[in-house]
Design a protein around this motif. Structure first.
Motif, PDB file in Angstrom:
ATOM      1  N   ARG A 155       0.863  -1.187   0.000  1.00  0.00           N
ATOM      2  CA  ARG A 155       0.000   0.000   0.000  1.00  0.00           C
ATOM      3  C   ARG A 155       0.893   1.227   0.000  1.00  0.00           C
ATOM      4  NH1 ARG A 155      -2.536  -3.657   3.276  1.00  0.00           N
ATOM      5  NH2 ARG A 155      -4.556  -4.324   2.450  1.00  0.00           N
ATOM      6  N   ASN A 156       0.395   2.291  -0.594  1.00  0.00           N
ATOM      7  CA  ASN A 156       1.207   3.508  -0.667  1.00  0.00           C
ATOM      8  C   ASN A 156       0.347   4.733  -0.398  1.00  0.00           C
ATOM      9  OD1 ASN A 156       2.575   5.898  -2.023  1.00  0.00           O
ATOM     10  ND2 ASN A 156       4.163   4.344  -2.244  1.00  0.00           N
ATOM     11  N   GLN A 157       0.899   5.647   0.355  1.00  0.00           N
ATOM     12  CA  GLN A 157       0.216   6.903   0.661  1.00  0.00           C
ATOM     13  C   GLN A 157       1.149   8.052   0.269  1.00  0.00           C
ATOM     14  OE1 GLN A 157      -3.013   7.224   2.276  1.00  0.00           O
ATOM     15  NE2 GLN A 157      -2.716   9.307   1.502  1.00  0.00           N
ATOM     16  N   TRP A 158       0.674   8.905  -0.614  1.00  0.00           N
ATOM     17  CA  TRP A 158       1.445  10.090  -0.988  1.00  0.00           C
ATOM     18  C   TRP A 158       1.509  11.044   0.203  1.00  0.00           C
ATOM     19  CZ3 TRP A 158      -1.067  14.936  -3.149  1.00  0.00           C
ATOM     20  CH2 TRP A 158      -0.105  15.892  -3.510  1.00  0.00           C
ATOM     21  N   PHE A 208      -5.284   2.927  -7.821  1.00  0.00           N
ATOM     22  CA  PHE A 208      -5.133   4.230  -7.175  1.00  0.00           C
ATOM     23  C   PHE A 208      -6.467   4.704  -6.612  1.00  0.00           C
ATOM     24  CE2 PHE A 208      -1.237   4.843  -9.726  1.00  0.00           C
ATOM     25  CZ  PHE A 208      -0.420   5.397  -8.753  1.00  0.00           C
ATOM     26  N   ASN A 219      -5.413   1.011 -12.506  1.00  0.00           N
ATOM     27  CA  ASN A 219      -6.756   1.598 -12.515  1.00  0.00           C
ATOM     28  C   ASN A 219      -6.857   2.650 -11.425  1.00  0.00           C
ATOM     29  OD1 ASN A 219      -7.984  -0.257 -14.503  1.00  0.00           O
ATOM     30  ND2 ASN A 219      -7.393  -1.762 -12.971  1.00  0.00           N
ATOM     31  N   PHE A 220      -7.941   3.399 -11.456  1.00  0.00           N
ATOM     32  CA  PHE A 220      -8.136   4.366 -10.384  1.00  0.00           C
ATOM     33  C   PHE A 220      -9.609   4.474 -10.038  1.00  0.00           C
ATOM     34  CE2 PHE A 220      -9.090   7.038 -13.995  1.00  0.00           C
ATOM     35  CZ  PHE A 220     -10.044   7.920 -13.535  1.00  0.00           C
ATOM     36  N   GLU A 221      -9.871   4.901  -8.820  1.00  0.00           N
ATOM     37  CA  GLU A 221     -11.223   5.312  -8.466  1.00  0.00           C
ATOM     38  C   GLU A 221     -11.141   6.636  -7.724  1.00  0.00           C
ATOM     39  OE1 GLU A 221     -12.263   2.852  -4.431  1.00  0.00           O
ATOM     40  OE2 GLU A 221     -12.224   1.684  -6.282  1.00  0.00           O
ATOM     41  N   ARG A 222     -12.189   7.430  -7.902  1.00  0.00           N
ATOM     42  CA  ARG A 222     -12.317   8.676  -7.143  1.00  0.00           C
ATOM     43  C   ARG A 222     -12.972   8.322  -5.827  1.00  0.00           C
ATOM     44  NH1 ARG A 222     -12.327  12.793 -11.146  1.00  0.00           N
ATOM     45  NH2 ARG A 222     -12.162  14.179  -9.353  1.00  0.00           N
ATOM     46  N   TYR A 223     -12.675   9.071  -4.818  1.00  0.00           N
ATOM     47  CA  TYR A 223     -13.507   8.910  -3.632  1.00  0.00           C
ATOM     48  C   TYR A 223     -13.757  10.266  -3.020  1.00  0.00           C
ATOM     49  CZ  TYR A 223      -9.197   8.499  -0.744  1.00  0.00           C
ATOM     50  OH  TYR A 223      -8.002   8.679  -0.137  1.00  0.00           O
ATOM     51  N   SER A 224     -14.812  10.351  -2.239  1.00  0.00           N
ATOM     52  CA  SER A 224     -15.233  11.670  -1.764  1.00  0.00           C
ATOM     53  C   SER A 224     -14.363  12.091  -0.594  1.00  0.00           C
ATOM     54  CB  SER A 224     -16.698  11.634  -1.369  1.00  0.00           C
ATOM     55  OG  SER A 224     -16.924  10.539  -0.524  1.00  0.00           O
ATOM     56  N   LYS A 225     -14.357  13.399  -0.396  1.00  0.00           N
ATOM     57  CA  LYS A 225     -13.436  13.998   0.578  1.00  0.00           C
ATOM     58  C   LYS A 225     -13.840  13.644   2.002  1.00  0.00           C
ATOM     59  CE  LYS A 225     -13.526  17.504  -2.852  1.00  0.00           C
ATOM     60  NZ  LYS A 225     -13.810  18.883  -3.215  1.00  0.00           N
ATOM     61  N   THR A 253       3.444   6.737  -8.082  1.00  0.00           N
ATOM     62  CA  THR A 253       2.909   7.877  -7.333  1.00  0.00           C
ATOM     63  C   THR A 253       3.671   9.160  -7.669  1.00  0.00           C
ATOM     64  OG1 THR A 253       2.185   6.436  -5.534  1.00  0.00           O
ATOM     65  CG2 THR A 253       2.460   8.778  -5.000  1.00  0.00           C
ATOM     66  N   VAL A 291      -3.505  10.981  -2.732  1.00  0.00           N
ATOM     67  CA  VAL A 291      -3.236   9.883  -3.663  1.00  0.00           C
ATOM     68  C   VAL A 291      -2.799   8.687  -2.823  1.00  0.00           C
ATOM     69  CG1 VAL A 291      -1.833   9.050  -5.591  1.00  0.00           C
ATOM     70  CG2 VAL A 291      -2.437  11.488  -5.453  1.00  0.00           C
ATOM     71  N   SER A 292      -3.549   7.611  -2.917  1.00  0.00           N
ATOM     72  CA  SER A 292      -3.103   6.382  -2.259  1.00  0.00           C
ATOM     73  C   SER A 292      -3.273   5.249  -3.255  1.00  0.00           C
ATOM     74  CB  SER A 292      -3.896   6.114  -0.976  1.00  0.00           C
ATOM     75  OG  SER A 292      -5.262   5.961  -1.265  1.00  0.00           O
ATOM     76  N   SER A 293      -2.641   4.134  -2.975  1.00  0.00           N
ATOM     77  CA  SER A 293      -2.733   3.018  -3.916  1.00  0.00           C
ATOM     78  C   SER A 293      -2.554   1.690  -3.189  1.00  0.00           C
ATOM     79  CB  SER A 293      -1.681   3.145  -5.027  1.00  0.00           C
ATOM     80  OG  SER A 293      -0.390   3.278  -4.482  1.00  0.00           O
ATOM     81  N   GLU A 294      -3.091   0.667  -3.821  1.00  0.00           N
ATOM     82  CA  GLU A 294      -2.881  -0.697  -3.339  1.00  0.00           C
ATOM     83  C   GLU A 294      -2.437  -1.539  -4.526  1.00  0.00           C
ATOM     84  OE1 GLU A 294      -5.605  -2.358  -0.452  1.00  0.00           O
ATOM     85  OE2 GLU A 294      -5.527  -4.306  -1.467  1.00  0.00           O
ATOM     86  N   VAL A 321      -2.591  -2.591  -9.968  1.00  0.00           N
ATOM     87  CA  VAL A 321      -2.428  -1.366  -9.185  1.00  0.00           C
ATOM     88  C   VAL A 321      -3.757  -0.625  -9.174  1.00  0.00           C
ATOM     89  CG1 VAL A 321      -1.154   0.823  -8.967  1.00  0.00           C
ATOM     90  CG2 VAL A 321      -0.049  -1.171 -10.047  1.00  0.00           C
ATOM     91  N   ASN A 356       1.347  20.575  -5.669  1.00  0.00           N
ATOM     92  CA  ASN A 356       1.455  19.193  -5.169  1.00  0.00           C
ATOM     93  C   ASN A 356       2.794  18.966  -4.460  1.00  0.00           C
ATOM     94  OD1 ASN A 356      -1.033  18.697  -6.407  1.00  0.00           O
ATOM     95  ND2 ASN A 356      -0.047  18.061  -8.321  1.00  0.00           N
ATOM     96  N   THR A 374       3.887  14.351   0.191  1.00  0.00           N
ATOM     97  CA  THR A 374       3.895  15.587  -0.605  1.00  0.00           C
ATOM     98  C   THR A 374       5.070  15.526  -1.572  1.00  0.00           C
ATOM     99  OG1 THR A 374       3.866  18.022  -0.572  1.00  0.00           O
ATOM    100  CG2 THR A 374       5.315  16.944   1.014  1.00  0.00           C
ATOM    101  N   ILE A 390      -7.845   8.469  -5.575  1.00  0.00           N
ATOM    102  CA  ILE A 390      -7.422   9.857  -5.774  1.00  0.00           C
ATOM    103  C   ILE A 390      -8.537  10.816  -5.368  1.00  0.00           C
ATOM    104  CG2 ILE A 390      -6.802  11.579  -7.555  1.00  0.00           C
ATOM    105  CD1 ILE A 390      -5.446   9.194  -9.060  1.00  0.00           C
ATOM    106  N   ILE A 391      -8.175  11.825  -4.594  1.00  0.00           N
ATOM    107  CA  ILE A 391      -9.094  12.939  -4.357  1.00  0.00           C
ATOM    108  C   ILE A 391      -8.528  14.163  -5.048  1.00  0.00           C
ATOM    109  CG2 ILE A 391     -10.198  14.483  -2.684  1.00  0.00           C
ATOM    110  CD1 ILE A 391     -10.140  12.330  -0.624  1.00  0.00           C
TER     111      ILE A 391
END
Lengths: 188, 188
Positions: free
Chosen positions: A35-38, B145, A182-188, B97, B114-117, B143, B7, A40, B147-148
């Motif tokens: 798992r990865n978390q950005w 992602f 792939n990606f998905e959006r998610y709400s804040k 990322t 931005v997070s990912s699995e 992968v 960013n 900055t 993303i907000i």
């Protein structure tokens, strides 16, 4: 009679694992997870903990393993961690070493020390979008092992060849792996 | 006018680096280095510290970065660290990322999180020598992602495509890198 333990490898456990997988090929199927978390800029943080074997979650790691990744200042980061291509070299170094040590145990060869140095050559014009002829990743990687063992040179050469032949990370880097993103959006 | 920092990427530094490398292609040539020391069995330890740019040693990291590598018990280790293929996933996660975040900065898109699995599927029958049809490395990597951002979906899709297009580790894994492996003996 095979030694119970050689190079720190428990031969009985290895043979049990081989027998188990031979009889139940599903037990050979692993899914590893990162798992990865950005954070900055070029700084992000990866964690490793559980994985799956034959669909069953392995929970033997009771704490997550945390890896900061960043670039050095010349590549716009702040040295908060090793950079991503360096993590690939870390993985390759460990995989070739484990592969070599395991093969030595299987062949009955005792190793005293094994160390290695890896160089990965990379031209950042690809990443910076300055050249379409230059690839983004390593152009080449050179691995040099230093080994102390009483075994003759030709046996050590056989071990190095076996290390390449059986190493998962060597296969990943020298051959192609399909990667879907792939990606998905998610709400804040 | 371009934002000074987006960013967390310093756009002025990025543009300076691009100009510098365009005028001096040698400055684009990096050699990254990993060292590895076998401990016992499947446990070994990698270190990362210096690297070279255009033949000059970079000494901005004042301490070595140390990574224990080991296997879980089911693969004959003692969980002294993540395993080598997991380090590859760590590197891929960080590289995609950073590539995505940098491309967003260049395109003027602000990212909030931005997070990912990542999942890497591996059949150990290759490594265990039980099947010649099964490859040693990952059969596939997925992968995902999360993303907000306020940017529209099509812009996020463009970013994900750009992340793949420019990522060094994505290139390393999805294409072939030549790896040479040598050894030397040394005295006790």
């Amino acid at each position: 009679m095979v030694a119970e333990r050689l190079n720190g490898i428990n031969m009985e456990s290895l043979n049990e694992t081989i027998d188990l997988v031979r009889d139940n090929p599903d037990f050979a199927k692993f899914t590893f997870i990162a798992r990865n978390q950005w954070i900055t800029g070029t700084h992000n943080r990866a964690t490793i903990q559980e994985f799956y074997q034959a669909g069953q979650k392995d929970l033997t790691r009771t704490e997550p393993l945390v890896f900061n990744e960043d670039e050095p200042p010349i590549l716009l980061g702040k040295n908060k961690g090793a950079n991503p291509v360096e993590f690939v070299l870390v993985g390759l170094s460990g995989c070739l070493t484990t592969s070599l040590v395991s093969q030595a145990a299987i062949k009955g060869i005792e190793l005293k020390t094994v160390s290695s140095e890896l160089e990965g050559n990379l031209d950042v014009r690809g990443f910076l979008g300055l050249s379409k002829e230059v690839r983004n990743g390593f152009e080449s990687i050179n691995v040099k092992f230093k080994i102390i063992s009483d075994a003759p040179d030709e046996k050590i050469q056989e071990l190095v060849d076996s290390a390449k032949q059986y190493s998962p990370v060597y296969d990943i880097i020298t051959n192609k792996v399909p990667v879907s993103v792939n990606f998905e959006r998610y709400s804040k």
